[in-house]
Design an enzyme around this catalytic site. Structure first.
Site, PDB file in Angstrom:
ATOM      1  N   ARG A 294      -1.206  15.478   8.925  1.00 20.27           N
ATOM      2  CA  ARG A 294      -2.329  14.941   8.153  1.00 20.27           C
ATOM      3  C   ARG A 294      -3.558  14.944   9.053  1.00 20.27           C
ATOM      4  O   ARG A 294      -3.688  14.099   9.924  1.00 20.27           O
ATOM      5  CB  ARG A 294      -1.957  13.512   7.699  1.00 20.27           C
ATOM      6  CG  ARG A 294      -3.101  12.615   7.394  1.00 20.27           C
ATOM      7  CD  ARG A 294      -2.641  11.305   6.798  1.00 20.27           C
ATOM      8  NE  ARG A 294      -1.962  10.371   7.686  1.00 20.27           N
ATOM      9  CZ  ARG A 294      -2.510   9.693   8.688  1.00 20.27           C
ATOM     10  NH1 ARG A 294      -3.782   9.891   9.012  1.00 20.27           N
ATOM     11  NH2 ARG A 294      -1.817   8.837   9.403  1.00 20.27           N
TER      12      ARG A 294
ATOM     13  N   TYR B 112      -5.574   5.610  16.962  1.00 20.96           N
ATOM     14  CA  TYR B 112      -4.165   5.844  17.302  1.00 20.96           C
ATOM     15  C   TYR B 112      -3.784   7.286  17.621  1.00 20.96           C
ATOM     16  O   TYR B 112      -2.627   7.568  17.870  1.00 20.96           O
ATOM     17  CB  TYR B 112      -3.238   5.283  16.208  1.00 20.96           C
ATOM     18  CG  TYR B 112      -3.492   5.818  14.799  1.00 20.96           C
ATOM     19  CD1 TYR B 112      -2.930   7.031  14.385  1.00 20.96           C
ATOM     20  CD2 TYR B 112      -4.279   5.113  13.890  1.00 20.96           C
ATOM     21  CE1 TYR B 112      -3.158   7.513  13.112  1.00 20.96           C
ATOM     22  CE2 TYR B 112      -4.506   5.588  12.607  1.00 20.96           C
ATOM     23  CZ  TYR B 112      -3.938   6.785  12.217  1.00 20.96           C
ATOM     24  OH  TYR B 112      -4.156   7.265  10.955  1.00 20.96           O
TER      25      TYR B 112
ATOM     26  N   HIS C 150      -5.359   8.198   7.246  1.00 15.05           N
ATOM     27  CA  HIS C 150      -4.337   7.853   6.254  1.00 15.05           C
ATOM     28  C   HIS C 150      -4.946   7.665   4.860  1.00 15.05           C
ATOM     29  O   HIS C 150      -4.435   8.163   3.861  1.00 15.05           O
ATOM     30  CB  HIS C 150      -3.615   6.573   6.696  1.00 15.05           C
ATOM     31  CG  HIS C 150      -2.721   5.990   5.654  1.00 15.05           C
ATOM     32  ND1 HIS C 150      -1.468   6.484   5.373  1.00 15.05           N
ATOM     33  CD2 HIS C 150      -2.903   4.957   4.791  1.00 15.05           C
ATOM     34  CE1 HIS C 150      -0.912   5.778   4.402  1.00 15.05           C
ATOM     35  NE2 HIS C 150      -1.769   4.847   4.027  1.00 15.05           N
TER      36      HIS C 150
HETATM   37  C1  LIG Z   1       7.283  -1.297   1.240  1.00 13.84           C
HETATM   38  C2  LIG Z   1       5.920  -1.009   1.821  1.00 13.84           C
HETATM   39  N1  LIG Z   1       5.679  -1.290   3.114  1.00 13.84           N
HETATM   40  C3  LIG Z   1       4.459  -1.004   3.643  1.00 13.84           C
HETATM   41  C4  LIG Z   1       3.482  -0.461   2.871  1.00 13.84           C
HETATM   42  C5  LIG Z   1       2.118  -0.135   3.461  1.00 13.84           C
HETATM   43  N2  LIG Z   1       2.012   1.317   3.583  1.00 13.84           N
HETATM   44  C6  LIG Z   1       1.377   2.069   2.664  1.00 13.84           C
HETATM   45  S1  LIG Z   1       1.444   3.675   3.021  1.00 13.84           S
HETATM   46  C7  LIG Z   1       2.325   3.411   4.428  1.00 13.84           C
HETATM   47  C8  LIG Z   1       2.728   4.548   5.327  1.00 13.84           C
HETATM   48  C9  LIG Z   1       3.830   5.337   4.768  1.00 13.84           C
HETATM   49  O1  LIG Z   1       4.076   6.398   5.638  1.00 13.84           O
HETATM   50  P1  LIG Z   1       4.866   7.694   5.201  1.00 13.84           P
HETATM   51  O2  LIG Z   1       5.996   7.315   4.319  1.00 13.84           O
HETATM   52  O3  LIG Z   1       5.172   8.478   6.414  1.00 13.84           O
HETATM   53  O4  LIG Z   1       3.817   8.456   4.288  1.00 13.84           O
HETATM   54  P2  LIG Z   1       2.400   9.050   4.687  1.00 13.84           P
HETATM   55  O5  LIG Z   1       1.392   8.004   4.225  1.00 13.84           O
HETATM   56  O6  LIG Z   1       2.379   9.253   6.152  1.00 13.84           O
HETATM   57  O7  LIG Z   1       2.253  10.310   3.936  1.00 13.84           O
HETATM   58  C10 LIG Z   1       2.564   2.050   4.613  1.00 13.84           C
HETATM   59  C11 LIG Z   1       3.291   1.482   5.751  1.00 13.84           C
HETATM   60  C12 LIG Z   1       3.781  -0.194   1.515  1.00 13.84           C
HETATM   61  N3  LIG Z   1       2.885   0.356   0.693  1.00 13.84           N
HETATM   62  N4  LIG Z   1       4.998  -0.464   1.018  1.00 13.84           N
END
Ligand SMILES: Cc1ncc(C[n+]2csc(CCOP(=O)(O)OP(=O)(O)O)c2C)c(N)n1
Length: 344
Positions: free
Chosen positions: A258, A271, A262
């Site tokens: 990415r 980071y 985010h």
């Molecule tokens: C259960 C839960 N925990 C934390 C969050 C906060 N959160 C939103 S997106 C995210 C990152 C998710 O990372 P990944 O699955 O690797 O997907 P990416 O965003 O990197 O594509 C987090 C921790 C959430 N939405 N739901």
């Protein structure tokens, strides 16, 4: 053995044709990736102009998503995407106007009439199921849809997508376990972009690959080059065929990156280094597909410019359409939320 330019050009040409894709398919892949990118870039701009409240981007994921979408029968199979999957849903038939309506939160928004955040993609007619904000909830839900498909004995397949951070959630493990036990027709696609917001992969899991986790569930775990649309297509297509044959689930890990923050509310400079980001930008999936198409003489500078001009027109049209659309009526917030109590 020496390889002449002609030899390598023929070998490259084999890549999409050997996968059963026509020249038109290959160009359509490029078009979908490009259009998703241009829409996404416009969405960032609209956010920075304070025209919209929030944007979460799929930039960098286009090859993984378009490759996966091409492996499905559109409108027949099911997709249970996550918030980065704009290129996926676009390829499956969601229109740029519909995507912009969601971004602006305007009336007629297809997922919920603008009562959800944007990027909770769904489309009833296209069998695209909306996600929820808690990550990974789509995974057991997709396994549930696959269970229904098996029960009803249709030949459909479910594709569900998520990031590698989501594979640390209990939902991931429950979904894969259930799908594996019941040999369900589902493809789990992890778009591994190496960060869960600010948390790098090494702090999310103790194994090097998400695909390694499949072993624990007795299903295949296959790694795809998520920056190569043809490679992701190949791997997901094989998994879809396997599911359709009744052989069960597959975990596919598309390795990608990415290159943007985010979400619109994140500052990724806290980071990761700029050098790392720049290095990955050089592996851009759209650039890569463009170079491939040029090497097999399906694209040249003039045609690429035409594609760009057309994408700009489509994006302008979608933005204008959403700007001009009315906001939902305030009362609509309460409609279809509570059922009517029966009088009896
Ligand atoms: C259960 C839960 N925990 C934390 C969050 C906060 N959160 C939103 S997106 C995210 C990152 C998710 O990372 P990944 O699955 O690797 O997907 P990416 O965003 O990197 O594509 C987090 C921790 C959430 N939405 N739901």
């Amino acid at each position: 053995m020496t390889t002449t330019f002609a030899d390598s050009a023929t070998q490259t040409q084999m890549q999409h044709r050997a996968l059963g894709l026509s020249d038109e398919h290959a160009l359509e892949m490029y078009w979908n990736m490009l259009l998703a990118r241009r829409l996404d870039e416009r969405m960032w701009i609209l956010h920075r102009q304070h025209q919209v409240a929030f944007h979460i981007s799929g930039i960098g994921h286009e090859a993984a998503q378009v490759g996966a979408a091409f492996a499905l029968k559109k409108g027949h199979d099911w997709a249970h995407p996550y918030y980065r999957d704009m290129a996926l849903v676009l390829t499956l038939g969601v229109t740029p106007r519909e995507l912009m309506l969601a971004l602006f939160g305007k009336q007629g928004e297809i997922s919920s009439g603008a009562r959800q955040m944007p990027a909770h993609f769904s489309h009833r007619a296209l069998n695209i199921v909306t996600g929820s904000s808690p990550v990974a909830t789509q995974i057991p839900q997709a396994a549930g849809i696959a269970f229904a498909i098996k029960y009803k004995r249709t030949d459909q397949v479910v594709l569900t997508c998520f990031g590698e951070g989501s594979t640390a959630e209990g939902d991931f493990h429950e979904g894969l376990n259930w799908a594996s036990i019941h040999k369900l027709p589902v493809v789990f696609l992890c778009e591994n972009n190496q960060y869960a917001i600010s948390v790098p992969t090494t702090k999310q899991m103790a194994v090097p690959n998400v695909a390694d986790r499949a072993l624990a569930y007795g299903i295949p775990g296959i790694i795809a080059d998520g920056n190569d649309v043809l490679d992701t297509y190949r791997v997901v297509r094989d998994a879809v065929e396997r599911a359709r044959r009744g052989e069960g689930a597959t975990l596919v890990e598309a390795k990608t990156y990415r290159p943007v923050p985010h979400s619109s509310d994140d500052d990724d400079r806290t980071y990761r280094s700029r050098e790392e980001v720049e290095e990955w930008k050089r592996k851009d999936p759209i650039l890569r597909m463009r170079q491939y198409l040029e090497s097999v003489k399906l694209l040249n500078e003039a045609k690429a410019q035409e594609y760009d001009a057309r994408a700009k027109q489509v994006v302008d049209d979608a933005e204008q359409f959403a700007r001009n659309a009315p906001l939902p009526r305030p009362e609509f917030a309460l409609e279809n939320v509570w059922g009517e109590l029966s009088k009896a």
